[in-house]
Design a protein around this motif. Structure first.
Motif, short mmCIF file in Angstrom:
data_model
loop_
_atom_site.label_atom_id
_atom_site.label_comp_id
_atom_site.label_asym_id
_atom_site.label_seq_id
_atom_site.Cartn_x
_atom_site.Cartn_y
_atom_site.Cartn_z
N ARG A 443 0.84 -1.21 0.00
CA ARG A 443 0.00 0.00 0.00
C ARG A 443 0.86 1.26 0.00
O ARG A 443 0.64 2.19 -0.79
N ARG A 446 2.85 1.48 -3.40
CA ARG A 446 1.93 1.84 -4.48
C ARG A 446 1.62 3.34 -4.43
O ARG A 446 1.63 4.03 -5.45
N ALA A 471 -2.48 1.82 -11.59
CA ALA A 471 -1.70 1.54 -10.38
C ALA A 471 -2.62 1.18 -9.22
O ALA A 471 -2.32 0.27 -8.43
N ARG A 472 -3.71 1.89 -9.10
CA ARG A 472 -4.66 1.62 -8.00
C ARG A 472 -5.33 0.27 -8.17
O ARG A 472 -5.72 -0.37 -7.20
N GLU A 476 -2.91 -7.71 -5.72
CA GLU A 476 -1.73 -8.28 -5.08
C GLU A 476 -2.02 -9.65 -4.48
O GLU A 476 -3.09 -9.88 -3.92
N ILE A 585 5.67 -3.59 -9.24
CA ILE A 585 4.70 -2.55 -9.60
C ILE A 585 5.16 -1.82 -10.87
O ILE A 585 4.37 -1.57 -11.79
#
Length: 750
Positions: A443, A446, A471-472, A476, A585
């Motif tokens: 979290r 990101r 990205a949001r 995961e 990511i």
């Protein structure tokens, strides 16, 4: 794609009486433990005092308040102190500073081609897997068929006596009765009128062998909610086309491998030398058209999308691809339709390989295709045949010993029934705290990446907003799929339905090959589970980004020191697994990942202007890494081939560092210092642990293979590249612009 280190302990048979420890010996052991503890504490104190003395600017610290003396911190301090070389200036060469002592004191194991942090962890994982497959089962898992069959598969693999008894009759029976025979073993008596290319390739594919042509099920890159059929080139025996250009020790060892294996299987050697020459020459011609990883990356847009009905017309070859594809899927009871979607990659190779087949005799083609089958099977045969293959592997990898049989067998079972193995692994070795802490780190990292997107000056607002949305939306996966932690074993049993084995290793091998082949074909008609775990089991030391799912995965196997520990100071965790999280990511936005939108569909979702600016920035990275020179083998690395991983490395360390800084701001600098390392700030320790992960050594053959085929840069450049481009690294270590480890013109994509 594993390197192992092993120590051999004394062994006691289960029938041997257990050694009895007298009360006197127990007292001695207790006294020894006390003395060891005192010695360890004395060492820590001396290390602290030495560190204070060596750095006069550091004020004496109150050990109780600022020094971490937990068992983990002592262990962490030890591995870091055994890695860094303080005679090297960090701003001149951060890799040699962070890894200099490690490089001096570590050797490459005889049964591998390299040694690094990943391989040390894989060694530990290998040992854990062996333990799982040989120790008594917990009561609540005895009834699970998948686990019982995994252990039975392992037992058949390590039973050398049974393997020797089985011999090679089973393999040769498959070759003669199903594949049409291996001409090299039959001299001039092989009947080429019975040669049937379509049938041969079909039967090989039934045993999960893709020879010349790769064909199977994959996620549709234009529609991530469905599967399609993908056809592409297969691999080369020597992996890389460059090996075939000139005669070398590797090509000589390869031809010797063919010769020795054939000679060991027949009494008729009249045609062996000629056949070996023809087999090699045929493959050498094939290699001329083979696409390298760099070619594949640069020419992704050359992929053709069509329907099954139009497949043969598109390829325009004498080989009937349409019928071949229909038949192999029908072997798994999957009937194909004319409008089924097909993706064709490396079209030029497919056409030229088909043309080469037409230009060569049936004997040569049959010899080559069966050789590739036998090359793979040599590892499953009795020891005298495995030894022949091992000699070739030594030339190709630079090894000097064979892996222990227990490790080979454990790796095989883990590779084919990994989720059954993982059911036991997570119960015994995985710390559930890792999941919660990792989720928090994901979290934070990101959010750091989204902040970097927001601050971007080269993206227009439309592309920037879509990138932030992607990205949001990243899904995961941490540790293991939920069903493995459940008492409900239905899904696990369904996963390995049909995986029933007996005591014959070669029988089990052939059965696994057939099962894996059918599983792939049957996937075509199944729905895509975009939130599902994926095919890689939790028992691996690695991490992944899947573009079609927009998903990052961190298996249980990697969530251990030096990447992660629940008791570690945050600077170690963020410099370790944090940089890995950032790396994965960033893969969603590298040269390949940026072509897929938030739903995993390969479409244009950035504006042309933003794409143009991205390409300018990635070119800087490509050029930077293309200039890195690997002195060990006197060659530069391939910046094009490694660009995706390099972009991810550069972005990942930044995101993890920014996330760590935000964590400190929100929580205060709660991290205590490690004994012997008090001179270093928490920010410096972040980078030190990041670099330590990439300490590595390779044999020359392994290094060459890595440069030619690998998509990752060698370890030293995974340290030097990202740190030299990062202004915060310069600030943290007070580096001057242009100093050895600080680039004047920094390459920045993310």
């Amino acid at each position: 794609m594993p390197i192992e280190v092993f120590c051999i302990d004394s062994y006691h048979s289960k029938d041997d009486p257990k050694p009895v420890v007298s009360s006197v010996k127990k007292n001695v052991y207790i006294l020894f433990g006390i003395l060891t503890g005192i010695l360890l504490l004395s060492t820590i104190v001396l290390a602290v005092l030495f560190s204070i003395e060596k750095t006069k600017t550091i004020k004496p610290i109150a050990v109780k308040d600022e020094l971490c003396l937990t068992p983990f911190c002592i262990k962490a301090a030890n591995y870091l102190l055994e890695s860094i070389d303080e005679t090297i200036e960090p701003c001149e060469d951060f890799f040699k500073f962070a890894c200099g002592t490690w490089l001096k004191n570590n050797r490459i194991p005889d049964d591998t081609g390299a040694q690094d942090t990943f391989n040390v962890l894989r060694t530990q994982l290998d040992n854990n897997v062996i333990d799982i497959l040989t120790s008594p089962l917990p009561d609540d898992t005895i009834h699970i068929k998948a686990i019982s069959n995994a252990r039975r598969l392992y037992e058949s693999c390590v039973n050398e006596i049974a393997i020797e008894t089985d011999g090679v009759d089973t393999v040769l029976s498959v070759v003669d009765n199903e594949l049409g025979g291996w001409p090299i073993l039959h001299g001039q008596s092989w009947d080429e009128t019975k040669f049937n290319l379509s049938k041969l390739l079909f039967k090989l594919r039934e045993y999960n062998n893709n020879m010349l042509f790769q064909c199977g099920t994959a996620t549709d890159d234009k529609n991530s909610s469905a599967y399609y059929i993908r056809i592409s080139q297969s691999d080369l025996a020597l992996e890389q086309k460059q090996y075939y250009i000139n005669e070398s020790k590797i090509t000589q060892a390869y031809k010797q491998f063919i010769y020795e294996l054939a000679k060991s299987l027949t009494n008729d050697s009249t045609m062996i030398e000629n056949d070996v020459r023809d087999i090699y020459e045929f493959e050498r011609k094939i290699s001329h058209f083979h696409w390298t990883p760099a070619d594949q990356r640069a020419r992704q847009n050359d992929t053709i999308r069509t329907s099954l009905h139009n497949l043969s017309r598109i390829l325009n070859t004498s080989f009937d691809f349409t019928n071949y594809v229909r038949q192999i899927y029908l072997s798994a009871n999957v009937t194909l339709l004319d409008n089924d979607n097909v993706s064709i990659s490396e079209v030029e190779f497919l056409r030229n390989a088909s043309l080469l087949i037409d230009q060569h005799s049936p004997r040569t083609v049959q010899n080559y295709l069966i050789w590739r089958f036998m090359m793979n099977r040599a590892a499953n045969m009795p020891k005298r045949y495995r030894t022949i293959k091992e000699q070739f592997e030594r030339a190709l990898r630079g090894t000097s010993a064979e892996r222990p049989r227990s490790v080979t067998c454990g790796s095989y079972v883990n590779g084919n029934m990994g989720f059954a193995v993982a059911k036991l692994y997570i119960k015994k070795y995985f710390d559930e705290n890792a999941r919660n802490q990792s989720l928090e780190m994901i979290r934070n990292i990101r959010n750091a990446f989204i902040d970097m997107l927001e601050d971007s000056t080269w993206m227009d607002d439309v592309s920037k907003d879509k990138a932030k949305e992607k990205a949001r939306e990243i899904d995961e996966k941490i540790g293991y799929p939920e069903y493995l932690g459940s008492d409900n074993i239905t899904e696990l049993e369904q996963e390995y339905e049909g995986y029933e084995f007996n005591s014959s290793y070669i029988h089990n091998i052939l059965k696994v090959l057939q099962i894996k082949s059918q599983e792939n074909f049957k996937t075509l008609r199944k729905p895509v589970d975009r939130k599902g775990w994926g095919l890689t089991p939790p028992t691996v030391v690695n991490a992944f980004y899947t573009p079609s799912k927009n998903q990052i995965t961190f298996p249980a196997g990697i969530l251990q020191m030096p990447f992660f520990n629940k008791d570690a100071p945050k600077y170690l965790n963020y410099g370790g697994i944090g940089a890995v999280i950032g790396h994965e990511i960033t893969h969603g936005f590298d040269d390949n990942g940026r072509q897929f939108d938030k739903d995993g569909n390969r479409i244009l979702w950035w504006t042309p202007e933003t794409i143009e600016r991205f390409n300018e920035r990635k070119t800087c990275v490509v050029d930077q890494y293309s200039q890195y020179f690997l002195e060990q083998i006197n060659t530069t690395i391939n910046g094009n081939q490694t660009q995706g991983e390099n972009i991810a490395d550069n972005g990942g360390v930044k995101e993890a560092f920014y996330a760590y800084k935000k964590w400190i701001k929100a929580n205060g600098n709660l991290d205590k210092k490690l004994p012997g390392l008090i001179k270093y700030s928490s920010e410096q320790m972040f980078f030190i642990n990041y670099a330590q992960v990439w300490c590595s050594k390779m044999t020359d053959p392994y290094a060459m293979s890595r440069v030619l085929t690998g998509v990752h840069a060698p370890g030293q450049f995974r340290v030097l590249g990202p740190t030299s481009n990062f202004v915060d690294f310069d600030r943290v270590f007070s580096c001057k612009p242009g100093q050895g480890n600080s680039r004047l013109n920094k390459c920045t994509v993310w």
